[in-house]
Design a protein around this motif. Structure first.
Motif, PDB file in Angstrom:
ATOM      1  N   ALA A 139       0.830  -1.205   0.000  1.00  0.00           N
ATOM      2  CA  ALA A 139       0.000   0.000   0.000  1.00  0.00           C
ATOM      3  C   ALA A 139       0.866   1.257   0.000  1.00  0.00           C
ATOM      4  O   ALA A 139       0.604   2.210  -0.759  1.00  0.00           O
ATOM      5  CB  ALA A 139      -0.933  -0.004   1.213  1.00  0.00           C
ATOM      6  N   SER A 142       2.537   1.576  -3.423  1.00  0.00           N
ATOM      7  CA  SER A 142       1.558   2.033  -4.416  1.00  0.00           C
ATOM      8  C   SER A 142       1.351   3.536  -4.325  1.00  0.00           C
ATOM      9  O   SER A 142       1.374   4.246  -5.339  1.00  0.00           O
ATOM     10  CB  SER A 142       0.221   1.310  -4.206  1.00  0.00           C
ATOM     11  N   GLU A 143       1.148   4.020  -3.109  1.00  0.00           N
ATOM     12  CA  GLU A 143       0.909   5.451  -2.923  1.00  0.00           C
ATOM     13  C   GLU A 143       2.135   6.276  -3.312  1.00  0.00           C
ATOM     14  O   GLU A 143       1.997   7.384  -3.854  1.00  0.00           O
ATOM     15  CB  GLU A 143       0.505   5.727  -1.482  1.00  0.00           C
ATOM     16  N   LEU A 147      -0.331   5.853  -7.131  1.00  0.00           N
ATOM     17  CA  LEU A 147      -1.426   4.922  -7.411  1.00  0.00           C
ATOM     18  C   LEU A 147      -2.299   4.770  -6.170  1.00  0.00           C
ATOM     19  O   LEU A 147      -1.894   5.141  -5.062  1.00  0.00           O
ATOM     20  CB  LEU A 147      -0.857   3.559  -7.810  1.00  0.00           C
ATOM     21  N   LYS A 148      -3.487   4.213  -6.334  1.00  0.00           N
ATOM     22  CA  LYS A 148      -4.328   3.968  -5.169  1.00  0.00           C
ATOM     23  C   LYS A 148      -3.661   2.919  -4.285  1.00  0.00           C
ATOM     24  O   LYS A 148      -2.890   2.064  -4.779  1.00  0.00           O
ATOM     25  CB  LYS A 148      -5.724   3.511  -5.608  1.00  0.00           C
ATOM     26  N   PRO A 149      -3.918   2.959  -2.971  1.00  0.00           N
ATOM     27  CA  PRO A 149      -3.198   2.068  -2.045  1.00  0.00           C
ATOM     28  C   PRO A 149      -3.310   0.585  -2.380  1.00  0.00           C
ATOM     29  O   PRO A 149      -2.383  -0.181  -2.100  1.00  0.00           O
ATOM     30  CB  PRO A 149      -3.849   2.381  -0.692  1.00  0.00           C
ATOM     31  N   THR A 150      -4.416   0.171  -2.970  1.00  0.00           N
ATOM     32  CA  THR A 150      -4.619  -1.256  -3.244  1.00  0.00           C
ATOM     33  C   THR A 150      -4.120  -1.677  -4.627  1.00  0.00           C
ATOM     34  O   THR A 150      -4.301  -2.834  -5.019  1.00  0.00           O
ATOM     35  CB  THR A 150      -6.115  -1.609  -3.133  1.00  0.00           C
ATOM     36  N   TYR A 151      -3.479  -0.764  -5.362  1.00  0.00           N
ATOM     37  CA  TYR A 151      -3.153  -1.073  -6.761  1.00  0.00           C
ATOM     38  C   TYR A 151      -2.259  -2.303  -6.900  1.00  0.00           C
ATOM     39  O   TYR A 151      -2.577  -3.233  -7.656  1.00  0.00           O
ATOM     40  CB  TYR A 151      -2.488   0.120  -7.455  1.00  0.00           C
ATOM     41  N   GLU A 269      -0.787   4.198 -15.654  1.00  0.00           N
ATOM     42  CA  GLU A 269      -0.422   5.509 -15.097  1.00  0.00           C
ATOM     43  C   GLU A 269       1.087   5.746 -15.105  1.00  0.00           C
ATOM     44  O   GLU A 269       1.542   6.888 -14.987  1.00  0.00           O
ATOM     45  CB  GLU A 269      -0.945   5.630 -13.662  1.00  0.00           C
TER      46      GLU A 269
END
Length: 313
Positions: A139, A142-143, A147-151, A269
């Motif tokens: 998480a 990702s951040e 990216l979103k935490p669950t990516y 992204e």
């Protein structure tokens, strides 16, 4: 290598320190894909107990350990032992037991030692705690990438986890072998606990940097699928294990990797609109098949999945 100094994860719960901790993790991921963490949330009592049951198993007579012997293939479960001296091409010098822990359908208890009696319960509790840590780290990573935490968790798909207990006995001629030869991990993220020095990570100018053994620390390294998903922004790193002539070293390695049918591809992204993706789409089974074929060693395997890579042209 400054990024191998332990990163205190307790700072993530402090607004004054969280940004600094995230920045340290980001720097480590960008530079070499290796870092160490302390205050990681896995109880010391549990890590100590895992070390105890691991040592108790390896101290058993050889014939009792061979009851749990597995087939010598990639991804196999069970006990194995390889002690090979070869001055021309250093090989393996270790004994180990590898167990699949998740998904539950792949948990084959016939390979799990019954001695000591607490082995199974300890492994189940430990791997569950380490899985939670892996999710928390993914998480943050990702951040850090925007990216979103669950990516990354979602990109890796269904959780597949295995643990390997490794024992590197003393070797009278350590210059003729390695505990494990140079390689990068093939899955998503790896979390390692070591007893004693011996783990080395590839550094600049074709040198090797010793990963210091810090009390109560975990070594975290990114594996090849994270390099692909991040489109090369974060790298997996070559590493190896060396042996010595006077003492036994042990390590406990938990691997988090995708399901075989999971499709892996660079996050849109993170792909430059003009340059395009660095790596092609693949199913994880393709990666495992390339590994089993042994066509490329070390980092050359992940590079073989790069677009316009000379290794496969």
């Amino acid at each position: 290598m400054a990024t191998l100094n332990p990163i205190d994860l307790s700072g993530l719960n402090d607004e004054r320190l969280a940004s600094s901790v995230r920045a340290q993790i980001a720097e480590a991921c960008e530079k070499n894909g290796f870092f160490q963490v302390i205050n990681h949330g896995v109880p010391v009592e549990l890590t100590d107990r895992l070390k105890e049951v691991g040592q108790m198993f390896f101290d058993l007579p050889k014939d009792e350990k061979l009851v749990y012997a597995g087939k010598p293939v990639i991804g196999a479960e069970g006990y194995g032992s390889r002690m090979v001296l070869d001055e021309a091409e250093p090989k393996f010098w270790r004994e180990f037991v590898e167990l699949h822990t998740l998904p539950l359908s792949e948990r084959h208890y016939n390979y799990w030692p019954q001695q000591p009696a607490e082995f199974r319960e300890t492994v189940e509790k430990y791997t569950l705690a380490v899985l939670d840590l892996a999710h928390r780290l993914l998480a943050v990573i990702s951040e850090n990438l925007g990216l979103k935490p669950t990516y990354l968790k979602e990109a890796l798909g269904e959780t597949h986890q295995n643990i390997v207990f490794q024992c590197y006995p003393p070797c009278l001629e350590p210059g003729k072998t390695l505990g494990l030869p140079e390689h990068s991990d093939v899955g998503g993220i790896t979390i390692l606990m070591q007893e004693g020095d011996g783990l080395q990570v590839a550094a600049a100018n074709n040198t090797w940097e010793l990963v210091p053994n810090h009390p109560n620390a975990f070594v975290v390294n990114l594996a090849d699928q994270i390099e692909i998903i991040t489109n090369g922004r974060y790298k997996s790193a070559n590493h190896r294990a060396i042996v010595n002539s006077d003492r036994t070293r042990r390590s406990y390695v938990t691997f988090y990797h995708p399901a075989k049918d999971q499709k892996i591809f660079p996050a849109p992204e993170l792909v430059d609109a003009k340059a395009g993706p660095m790596y092609r789409e693949l199913f994880y089974i393709e990666y495992l098949q390339a590994l089993a074929a042994g066509r490329f060693g070390g980092k050359r395997l992940v590079q073989s999945f790069a677009i316009n890579n000379p290794l496969v042209s």
